[in-house]
Design an enzyme around this catalytic site. Structure first.
Site, mmCIF file in Angstrom:
data_model
loop_
_atom_site.group_PDB
_atom_site.id
_atom_site.type_symbol
_atom_site.label_atom_id
_atom_site.label_comp_id
_atom_site.label_asym_id
_atom_site.label_seq_id
_atom_site.Cartn_x
_atom_site.Cartn_y
_atom_site.Cartn_z
ATOM 1 N N LYS A 168 0.829 -1.208 0.000
ATOM 2 C CA LYS A 168 0.000 0.000 0.000
ATOM 3 C C LYS A 168 0.862 1.256 0.000
ATOM 4 C CE LYS A 168 -3.464 2.800 0.137
ATOM 5 N NZ LYS A 168 -4.507 2.831 1.163
ATOM 6 N N LYS A 236 0.215 11.636 5.457
ATOM 7 C CA LYS A 236 0.542 10.595 6.433
ATOM 8 C C LYS A 236 1.114 9.361 5.741
ATOM 9 C CE LYS A 236 -2.442 7.704 7.431
ATOM 10 N NZ LYS A 236 -2.846 6.327 7.003
#
Length: 290
Positions: A168, A236
């Site tokens: 991811k 993030k």
């Protein structure tokens, strides 16, 4: 039918939970009173703010939360109430090292665990066509496949626990880089007076075509940045990429550049906008922003 406690009913989590319910699973959303609680009720989900009660009878516990501390906190609270043989699936995007630590220190061997972050944004969650990258044992992956199939189209086991988060992270650096390059192409085309919709049509049909170009086209053409995936969350995620790369001694110069652009948008107060707002900053840098 599988009994599922779903923790985290935000932009992505709510439609994912709804799709699980539509496929016949018994779903209880765990959410505090407020906007998300009301949205879940409106969508027809059973909801509670009693986490221990929700997870104690569940076959599967899914977390879909913003960041590593949220997942760690939720699972710390949930694990003492899980029955032996239950399966924890973290579908959040968090640090892969933290995922391995959570498995080693928080989730006992009597409980299964998979890390299964997703890609596809809000539209993919609503349509049930997410890409799901899964880390953990093949046995647990096979057991969870009917659950994943209710939420996604491309579902791939990518390795041991933590591997889903690594994949991811790579996905997120590709997406950010792709958005930035499309933003620069849009600024270039506009500056040269090209017919922008027509230009994107022909570019999209060739080697430069991409899912980013297809999905973000309305945002690029309309300069509309309603969040499907917020810049603050992408910042993030890019931080996770940089930290993980640094630990491995890797140099990723283009990733560093686009990370700084994303962080600049967040720092000036645009973190709530969709990540397609990289076009907003690109146009402003070229004296074309509003």
């Amino acid at each position: 039918m599988t009994s599922i406690a779903f923790i985290g009913l935000g932009v992505m989590g709510l439609p994912m939970a709804v799709n699980l319910k539509r496929r016949g699973h018994e779903v209880t959303g765990v959410v505090r009173p407020g906007r998300a609680h009301a949205g879940a009720l409106e969508a027809g989900l059973a909801v509670t703010d009693d986490l221990p009660r929700a997870v104690s009878g569940a076959d599967v516990v899914i977390t879909m939360l913003p960041d590593t501390p949220d997942v760690r906190s939720a699972l710390t609270d949930a694990v003492p109430h899980l029955r032996a043989g239950a399966l924890v699936i973290d579908m959040s995007t968090i640090d892969p090292t933290a995922t391995r630590e959570i498995r080693a220190r928080i989730v006992p061997e009597s409980v299964g665990m998979l890390d299964a972050p997703v890609s596809g944004g809000e539209a993919g969650a609503v349509d049930g066509v997410l890409s799901i990258m899964v880390g953990g044992s093949k046995e647990h992956f096979s057991a969870a496949l009917p659950v994943f199939e209710a939420m996604g189209r491309t579902i791939v086991h990518v390795g041991p626990i933590g591997a889903g988060q690594v994949v991811k992270a790579a996905n997120q650096l590709i997406v950010a880089g792709n958005i930035q390059m499309v933003a620069e192409a849009v600024a270039f085309l506009d500056a040269q007076g090209a017919d922008l919709p027509a230009a994107l049509d022909v570019i999209g049909g060739g080697l430069a075509g991409s899912t980013v170009l297809e999905r973000k086209r309305p945002a690029f053409l309309g300069r509309s940045y309603r969040p499907g995936f917020r810049l603050a969350l992408h910042a993030k995620d890019l931080g996770i990429v940089q930290d993980t790369a640094a630990a491995a001694g890797l140099s990723l110069p283009l990733t560093a550049a686009v990370t700084q652009l994303v962080r600049a948008l967040v720092a000036r107060g645009d973190g709530h906008l969709d990540h397609a707002a990289l076009l907003k900053l690109t146009e402003e840098l070229n004296g074309r922003g509003v």
